[in-house]
Scaffold this active site. Structure first.
Site, short mmCIF file in Angstrom:
data_model
loop_
_atom_site.label_atom_id
_atom_site.label_comp_id
_atom_site.label_asym_id
_atom_site.label_seq_id
_atom_site.Cartn_x
_atom_site.Cartn_y
_atom_site.Cartn_z
CG PHE A 155 -0.21 0.33 2.54
CD1 PHE A 155 0.05 1.64 2.91
CD2 PHE A 155 0.18 -0.70 3.39
CE1 PHE A 155 0.72 1.93 4.10
CE2 PHE A 155 0.85 -0.43 4.57
CZ PHE A 155 1.12 0.89 4.93
CE LYS A 179 -3.19 -8.29 -4.38
NZ LYS A 179 -3.79 -7.38 -3.32
CB SER A 232 4.76 -7.97 6.44
OG SER A 232 4.02 -9.13 6.09
CB CYS A 287 10.84 -1.41 3.70
SG CYS A 287 11.44 -1.10 2.02
CD GLU A 390 8.74 -3.15 8.76
OE1 GLU A 390 9.22 -2.44 7.87
OE2 GLU A 390 8.28 -4.29 8.55
#
Length: 499
Positions: A155, A179, A232, A287, A390
């Protein structure tokens, strides 16, 4: 420039065979993080529609793969022109659906265009090779597309992360299945329309919406030969295992817990800006954000600069919103847990005023958005949640270290391996961090050490599952095969074992 939200709810079908097709398996509402107002809706394809889309992509790839590289590059050059023309429109939509500021959304698209420019160079950089290895014998190689490839994107960068792979995979002659995140699927509409306008043949590019069911159907489909993923670590590992179990090529990039080592000899102004902007940019939802500051010795003046810079940021102008209400609630609870575990709050983002009023396209005030200001936690203990997990938000955890050796031990104890930076004026100490940090990307006096093309992006350890990197020259091997050809036309009078 202030973000402009859509005036009407955007309908997002699936892009199959060059046409927009309504999915038959339900729909997903898209909410703007700016105020949690619905701005869009996308339809989910049925399993039968997914199968048909991939078969169409496979058929279209045969012709696209045989198209000369220079002709494929012309389509991508057209795409670059269109993206530059539509940059503001795309950035506004990106910002509206993922909560970035307009400037951040625009910068992400520019990075994607940089990868596109690298893809345009493939026709000149990767020409194959041919050598006479012995008398009468030549060896050569040429690169060939895999066929149908797929990418599953997160996202937080609705255009940049897809653009890491779309141009390169297409330049190499593949058909591409995308996707997008179910939280930020609307930008895909803009990119699909841009590719169609650029002249990409129908069926070569496909957009399929949805969640886990769509992802699994794409991974499992026998015509899909390679999968890229960014998200993730937990899901990256699942995608990698599922895909490789089926014999597919997979590169899955996971999470991170990035460290910045701050040394006393660092430039206070440089470190103050670099470190603050690293953990607050994109509201910490990237990230490559700094999440742990390893403060070596007396660096109080530097920390004051960091806090001053972060404190000056205004929500809605300098910092965007968090993706969902649930993520905000999680981060607020994480701050509370950190304080209970002994951390000292130097800057409390829970107290940062939310934006007031409204903005173009909104019928609900900005105060209803998912806002959290910059937060700085001091004397965080190793092993605690704030030090190891995280969190994915604008939270900086400071761990006090007596020397650089202790800082490096802490950095190397984390299972992730995306990025580490050091702020110092000492070249020898910088080299030590470069050589000893267990991470794929290192920065020296750089808060977000993202390489520029043609240098590739990618971490190590639990931040990556698979081989190679997602961008740069190493990415070519993810989306293609190299065929080796050995040729001999006649017997040689002085032949040896090589001929």
């Amino acid at each position: 420039m202030q973000t402009l939200l859509p005036k009407e709810i955007i309908n997002g079908p699936n892009f199959i065979g060059g046409k927009w097709v309504e999915g038959l398996a339900g729909s997903i509402s898209v909410l703007s993080p700016y105020n949690n107002q619905q701005i869009g809706q996308v339809s989910i394809p049925s399993l039968e529609q997914i199968d048909l889309a991939i078969q169409v992509a496979s058929t279209a790839q045969v012709t696209w793969g045989k198209t000369p590289a220079k002709e494929r590059a012309k389509v991508l050059f057209n795409l670059r022109t269109i993206l530059l023309r539509e940059m503001d429109s795309i950035a506004h939509l990106k910002s509206a659906e993922c909560g970035k500021t307009f400037a951040e959304a625009k910068a992400g698209l520019m990075k994607g265009i940089e990868v596109l420019e690298f893809a345009l160079s493939i026709q000149n950089l990767d020409l194959g090779g041919k050598v006479e290895v012995s008398r009468g014998v030549t060896c050569e190689y040429k690169r060939e597309p895999l066929g149908v490839v797929a990418n599953i994107t997160p996202f937080n960068f609705p255009a940049m992360v897809p653009m890491w792979t779309i141009p390169i995979a297409l330049a190499l002659g593949n058909s591409y299945i995308w996707k997008p995140s179910d939280k930020t699927p609307l930008t895909a509409i803009k990119i699909a329309n841009a590719l169609k306008e650029a002249g990409l043949p129908d069926g070569v590019f496909t957009v399929l919406h949805g969640g886990e069911t769509t992802v699994n159907a794409i991974i499992d489909h026998p015509l899909v030969k390679a999968i890229g993923f960014v998200g993730s670590t937990k899901i990256a590992k699942i995608v990698y295992q599922r895909g490789t179990h089926l014999g597919k090529r997979v590169l899955a990039l996971g999470g991170a817990k990035n460290h910045i080592i701050l040394l006393p000899d660092a430039n206070p102004e440089l470190s103050g800006v670099g470190i603050s902007d690293s953990f607050t940019g994109c509201a910490g939802q990237r990230c490559m954000a700094a999440s742990v500051l390893l403060a070596v010795g007396n660096v109080e003046a530097h920390i004051e600069k960091i806090i001053a810079r972060a404190s000056s940021l205004k929500l809605g102008e300098d910092m965007g919103a968090l993706i969902t209400k649930e993520q905000k609630q999680f981060l607020v609870a994480a701050i509370e847990r950190a304080e209970k575990s002994g951390a000292k709050i130097l800057l409390d983002g829970r107290k940062t005023p939310a934006p007031v009023g409204s903005m173009a396209g909104l019928t609900t005030g900005l105060s209803a958005g998912n806002w959290l200001g910059p937060t700085v936690l001091d004397v965080v203990q190793t092993g605690t949640e704030a030090a190891t997990n995280e969190l994915f938000g604008p939270i900086l955890s400071i761990i006090r270290c007596k020397d650089i050796s202790e800082a490096l031990r802490i950095e190397n104890s984390i299972p992730y391996g995306n990025a580490c930076s050091v702020f110092t004026s000492n070249g020898a100490l910088a080299d030590r961090v470069i050589n000893e940090a267990s991470t794929g990307m290192v920065g020296v006096n750089v808060g977000v050490p993202v390489p520029r093309e043609p240098f590739s992006f990618g971490g190590i350890n639990a931040s990556k599952f698979g081989q190679g990197d997602i961008t740069g020259h190493q990415s070519l091997d993810l989306w293609s095969n190299t065929k080796k050809i050995t040729t001999k036309w006649e017997l040689q009078s002085d032949s040896n074992w090589m001929s």
